[in-house]
Design a protein around this motif. Structure first.
Motif, PDB file in Angstrom:
ATOM      1  N   LEU A 116       8.445   5.029  -2.373  1.00 28.49           N
ATOM      2  CA  LEU A 116       7.857   4.573  -4.009  1.00 28.49           C
ATOM      3  C   LEU A 116       6.899   4.910  -2.737  1.00 28.49           C
ATOM      4  O   LEU A 116       5.133   5.414  -3.786  1.00 28.49           O
ATOM      5  CB  LEU A 116       7.778   3.214  -3.935  1.00 28.49           C
ATOM      6  CG  LEU A 116       8.771   2.376  -4.550  1.00 28.49           C
ATOM      7  CD1 LEU A 116       8.682   0.756  -4.566  1.00 28.49           C
ATOM      8  CD2 LEU A 116       8.293   2.852  -5.852  1.00 28.49           C
ATOM      9  N   LYS A 117       6.036   4.639  -1.794  1.00 25.80           N
ATOM     10  CA  LYS A 117       4.819   5.348  -1.351  1.00 25.80           C
ATOM     11  C   LYS A 117       4.953   7.173  -1.437  1.00 25.80           C
ATOM     12  O   LYS A 117       4.043   7.191  -1.189  1.00 25.80           O
ATOM     13  CB  LYS A 117       5.060   4.402   0.570  1.00 25.80           C
ATOM     14  CG  LYS A 117       4.511   3.429   0.383  1.00 25.80           C
ATOM     15  CD  LYS A 117       4.490   2.602   1.837  1.00 25.80           C
ATOM     16  CE  LYS A 117       4.587   0.996   1.974  1.00 25.80           C
ATOM     17  NZ  LYS A 117       4.337   0.918   3.321  1.00 25.80           N
ATOM     18  N   ILE A 181      10.254  -7.892  -7.420  1.00 26.99           N
ATOM     19  CA  ILE A 181       8.890  -7.752  -7.031  1.00 26.99           C
ATOM     20  C   ILE A 181       8.065  -8.258  -6.011  1.00 26.99           C
ATOM     21  O   ILE A 181       7.019  -7.413  -5.964  1.00 26.99           O
ATOM     22  CB  ILE A 181       8.438  -9.307  -8.657  1.00 26.99           C
ATOM     23  CG1 ILE A 181       9.178  -9.232  -9.839  1.00 26.99           C
ATOM     24  CG2 ILE A 181       6.755  -9.225  -8.240  1.00 26.99           C
ATOM     25  CD1 ILE A 181       9.139 -10.710 -10.390  1.00 26.99           C
ATOM     26  N   GLU A 182       8.816  -8.853  -5.301  1.00 26.77           N
ATOM     27  CA  GLU A 182       8.571  -8.425  -3.669  1.00 26.77           C
ATOM     28  C   GLU A 182       8.125  -7.281  -2.773  1.00 26.77           C
ATOM     29  O   GLU A 182       7.319  -7.483  -2.686  1.00 26.77           O
ATOM     30  CB  GLU A 182       9.911  -9.596  -3.003  1.00 26.77           C
ATOM     31  CG  GLU A 182       8.971 -10.252  -1.413  1.00 26.77           C
ATOM     32  CD  GLU A 182       9.773 -11.503  -0.723  1.00 26.77           C
ATOM     33  OE1 GLU A 182       9.460 -12.397  -0.501  1.00 26.77           O
ATOM     34  OE2 GLU A 182      10.899 -11.483  -1.794  1.00 26.77           O
ATOM     35  N   LYS A 183       9.163  -6.899  -3.021  1.00 24.34           N
ATOM     36  CA  LYS A 183       9.030  -5.349  -2.522  1.00 24.34           C
ATOM     37  C   LYS A 183       8.061  -4.613  -3.120  1.00 24.34           C
ATOM     38  O   LYS A 183       6.491  -3.154  -2.417  1.00 24.34           O
ATOM     39  CB  LYS A 183      10.383  -5.084  -3.417  1.00 24.34           C
ATOM     40  CG  LYS A 183      10.871  -3.175  -2.256  1.00 24.34           C
ATOM     41  CD  LYS A 183      11.574  -2.300  -3.134  1.00 24.34           C
ATOM     42  CE  LYS A 183      11.180  -2.410  -4.146  1.00 24.34           C
ATOM     43  NZ  LYS A 183      12.832  -0.944  -5.136  1.00 24.34           N
ATOM     44  N   PHE A 188       2.459  -1.949  -2.934  1.00 30.57           N
ATOM     45  CA  PHE A 188       1.351  -1.778  -3.614  1.00 30.57           C
ATOM     46  C   PHE A 188       0.070  -2.860  -3.401  1.00 30.57           C
ATOM     47  O   PHE A 188      -1.044  -2.374  -3.889  1.00 30.57           O
ATOM     48  CB  PHE A 188       1.308  -1.328  -5.094  1.00 30.57           C
ATOM     49  CG  PHE A 188       2.736  -0.103  -5.202  1.00 30.57           C
ATOM     50  CD1 PHE A 188       2.314   0.622  -4.688  1.00 30.57           C
ATOM     51  CD2 PHE A 188       3.104  -0.257  -5.858  1.00 30.57           C
ATOM     52  CE1 PHE A 188       3.232   1.824  -5.170  1.00 30.57           C
ATOM     53  CE2 PHE A 188       4.411   0.410  -6.363  1.00 30.57           C
ATOM     54  CZ  PHE A 188       4.174   1.378  -6.258  1.00 30.57           C
ATOM     55  N   ASN A 189       0.114  -3.898  -3.253  1.00 28.50           N
ATOM     56  CA  ASN A 189      -0.278  -5.273  -2.821  1.00 28.50           C
ATOM     57  C   ASN A 189      -1.378  -5.852  -4.847  1.00 28.50           C
ATOM     58  O   ASN A 189      -0.071  -5.912  -4.903  1.00 28.50           O
ATOM     59  CB  ASN A 189      -1.902  -4.543  -1.359  1.00 28.50           C
ATOM     60  CG  ASN A 189      -1.085  -4.655  -0.185  1.00 28.50           C
ATOM     61  OD1 ASN A 189      -0.288  -5.496  -0.085  1.00 28.50           O
ATOM     62  ND2 ASN A 189      -1.482  -3.197   0.472  1.00 28.50           N
ATOM     63  N   LYS A 190      -2.589  -5.642  -3.940  1.00 27.64           N
ATOM     64  CA  LYS A 190      -3.085  -5.647  -5.015  1.00 27.64           C
ATOM     65  C   LYS A 190      -3.477  -4.708  -6.295  1.00 27.64           C
ATOM     66  O   LYS A 190      -4.067  -4.435  -7.377  1.00 27.64           O
ATOM     67  CB  LYS A 190      -4.214  -6.230  -5.039  1.00 27.64           C
ATOM     68  CG  LYS A 190      -4.906  -7.201  -4.140  1.00 27.64           C
ATOM     69  CD  LYS A 190      -6.097  -7.514  -3.995  1.00 27.64           C
ATOM     70  CE  LYS A 190      -6.389  -9.080  -2.678  1.00 27.64           C
ATOM     71  NZ  LYS A 190      -7.591  -9.736  -2.364  1.00 27.64           N
ATOM     72  N   ASN A 191      -2.606  -3.150  -6.183  1.00 26.35           N
ATOM     73  CA  ASN A 191      -2.991  -2.389  -6.600  1.00 26.35           C
ATOM     74  C   ASN A 191      -1.617  -2.453  -8.088  1.00 26.35           C
ATOM     75  O   ASN A 191      -1.719  -1.841  -8.832  1.00 26.35           O
ATOM     76  CB  ASN A 191      -3.003  -0.831  -5.714  1.00 26.35           C
ATOM     77  CG  ASN A 191      -3.308  -0.984  -4.756  1.00 26.35           C
ATOM     78  OD1 ASN A 191      -4.741  -1.370  -5.283  1.00 26.35           O
ATOM     79  ND2 ASN A 191      -3.765  -0.225  -3.466  1.00 26.35           N
ATOM     80  N   PHE A 297       7.258 -17.487 -10.223  1.00 29.83           N
ATOM     81  CA  PHE A 297       5.776 -18.408 -10.254  1.00 29.83           C
ATOM     82  C   PHE A 297       5.190 -18.127  -8.819  1.00 29.83           C
ATOM     83  O   PHE A 297       3.826 -17.963  -9.046  1.00 29.83           O
ATOM     84  CB  PHE A 297       5.592 -19.303 -10.388  1.00 29.83           C
ATOM     85  CG  PHE A 297       4.599 -20.772 -10.755  1.00 29.83           C
ATOM     86  CD1 PHE A 297       4.042 -19.797 -11.907  1.00 29.83           C
ATOM     87  CD2 PHE A 297       3.929 -21.314  -9.633  1.00 29.83           C
ATOM     88  CE1 PHE A 297       2.748 -20.756 -11.997  1.00 29.83           C
ATOM     89  CE2 PHE A 297       3.360 -22.651 -10.058  1.00 29.83           C
ATOM     90  CZ  PHE A 297       2.306 -21.435 -11.236  1.00 29.83           C
ATOM     91  N   GLU A 298       5.703 -18.171  -7.474  1.00 26.82           N
ATOM     92  CA  GLU A 298       4.773 -18.047  -6.563  1.00 26.82           C
ATOM     93  C   GLU A 298       4.367 -16.766  -5.878  1.00 26.82           C
ATOM     94  O   GLU A 298       3.328 -16.127  -5.741  1.00 26.82           O
ATOM     95  CB  GLU A 298       5.848 -18.284  -5.347  1.00 26.82           C
ATOM     96  CG  GLU A 298       5.390 -18.146  -4.082  1.00 26.82           C
ATOM     97  CD  GLU A 298       7.351 -18.128  -2.768  1.00 26.82           C
ATOM     98  OE1 GLU A 298       6.393 -17.571  -1.579  1.00 26.82           O
ATOM     99  OE2 GLU A 298       7.754 -18.416  -2.433  1.00 26.82           O
ATOM    100  N   LEU A 299       5.053 -15.682  -6.584  1.00 26.48           N
ATOM    101  CA  LEU A 299       4.683 -13.829  -6.723  1.00 26.48           C
ATOM    102  C   LEU A 299       3.856 -13.525  -7.819  1.00 26.48           C
ATOM    103  O   LEU A 299       3.111 -12.652  -6.766  1.00 26.48           O
ATOM    104  CB  LEU A 299       6.061 -13.066  -6.738  1.00 26.48           C
ATOM    105  CG  LEU A 299       6.665 -13.370  -5.131  1.00 26.48           C
ATOM    106  CD1 LEU A 299       8.238 -12.562  -5.821  1.00 26.48           C
ATOM    107  CD2 LEU A 299       6.272 -12.820  -4.173  1.00 26.48           C
ATOM    108  N   THR A 300       3.840 -13.706  -8.710  1.00 25.27           N
ATOM    109  CA  THR A 300       2.884 -13.871 -10.089  1.00 25.27           C
ATOM    110  C   THR A 300       2.310 -14.789 -10.427  1.00 25.27           C
ATOM    111  O   THR A 300       0.895 -13.635 -11.269  1.00 25.27           O
ATOM    112  CB  THR A 300       4.467 -12.686 -10.766  1.00 25.27           C
ATOM    113  OG1 THR A 300       4.996 -14.186 -11.362  1.00 25.27           O
ATOM    114  CG2 THR A 300       4.811 -12.225 -10.099  1.00 25.27           C
TER     115      THR A 300
END
Length: 317
Positions: A116-117, A181-183, A188-191, A297-300
């Motif tokens: 992905l990077k 989602i975690e990956k 991508f962090n906040k991107n 919920f925790e992730l998003t």
């Protein structure tokens, strides 16, 4: 001049195919806004209109492109160097010549973190600012829809049966979408922005209109839409799964000539209703689904904890 790349990662079963077809259908309208929607070709497979960018991008950036499902199905794994050389030339040409570009593929999210990077770095090397978006569907509905798709494409799923026989074991990867989602968040962090598929469906023009409106910042009423309904009915899915048990579509990493698709039967089996798990089938994955709701919920911050669970009746009852 900084250019925009709208990188749409799906996820799976959130109307991605519909969005891709609508972008292709309105390709000239997008051009009028200086946005390119690439259409790829694969001469080796006689494919001249690939609108799902999962296919070229997954083939280009996966660690083992010869094992990529679509390359096996298209029987091009033994010519993967030629295939990827062509895909790369097409991608680079689009990146070179476009003012702004949409890349859309639900399968892109399945790539490894480094892949992905590498993809994003490739896009950025052509002076693009990359805007990343993904839609999330509630874990239970997503599981039912994903399982349906896998079975339709020829894979046998032990959980699904006629007589509710308990499976010998369940591959949890079909349920654990939160890992993806975690990956994506780690990569991508906040991107990256996540939105609820269910909320997107409430848009006047559906999920595709939501993406055009929220993501592309264009007036969705200008676009021409078509309805795409590829769902299989409950009995179709269960019959196909029994067939797949005997003859899956892919056997030993090769196409199985004995595989039989029952898609043509689907229109005659509408009486069986929408494909859903029975109560007994759901009981096997219930704990995982509830954990997934909490993890989403925790992730998003998207809350699926109070979603209503619906079931199908066992065949014969």
């Amino acid at each position: 001049m900084v250019k925009n790349c709208f990188l749409h990662l799906g996820l799976h079963k959130t109307g991605s195919s519909s969005f891709q077809r609508i972008c292709q259908k309105n390709i000239n309208l997008l051009k009028s806004f200086y946005i390119t929607y690439p259409i790829f070709t694969c001469a080796e497979a006689n494919k001249n209109s690939i609108n799902n960018h999962s296919i070229p991008i997954s083939s280009l950036f996966s660690k083992k492109p010869e094992a990529y499902n679509k390359n096996i199905r298209w029987n091009v794994s033994d010519r993967i160097k030629q295939v990827n050389k062509s895909y790369l030339e097409q991608l680079e040409k689009y990146l070179e010549e476009s003012n702004n570009i949409i890349l859309s593929g639900e399968g892109i999210s399945m790539l490894h973190e480094q892949s992905l990077k590498d993809l994003v770095e490739k896009i950025k090397s052509y002076n693009f600012k990359v805007q990343i978006i993904a839609l999330l569907r509630n874990p239970y509905d997503n599981f039912c829809s994903s399982i349906q798709e896998l079975i339709k494409d020829g894979k046998y799923i032990d959980l699904i049966s006629f007589n509710e026989t308990p499976p010998n074991g369940l591959n949890k990867k079909y349920v654990l979408r939160s890992k993806i989602i975690e990956k994506l968040k780690l990569t991508f962090n906040k991107n990256i922005q996540f939105y609820s598929f269910e909320n997107a469906c409430k848009h006047n023009h559906g999920p595709a209109g939501f993406l055009i409106d929220k993501y592309l910042k264009l007036d969705p009423s200008l676009f021409e839409y078509s309805r795409y309904n590829e769902s299989q009915f409950n009995l179709t899915v269960r019959l196909q799964n029994e067939q797949n048990k005997l003859n899956p579509a892919i056997l030993n990493k090769k196409l199985n000539p004995k595989f039989i698709s029952l898609r043509q039967l689907n229109k005659y089996l509408s009486f069986s209703g929408k494909f859903l798990l029975t109560k007994k089938e759901f009981k096997i994955i219930e704990e995982i689904i509830y954990k997934e709701n909490n993890k989403y919920f925790e992730l998003t911050g998207i809350n699926y904890k109070d979603e209503l669970i619906k079931f199908s009746e066992p065949i014969g009852e």
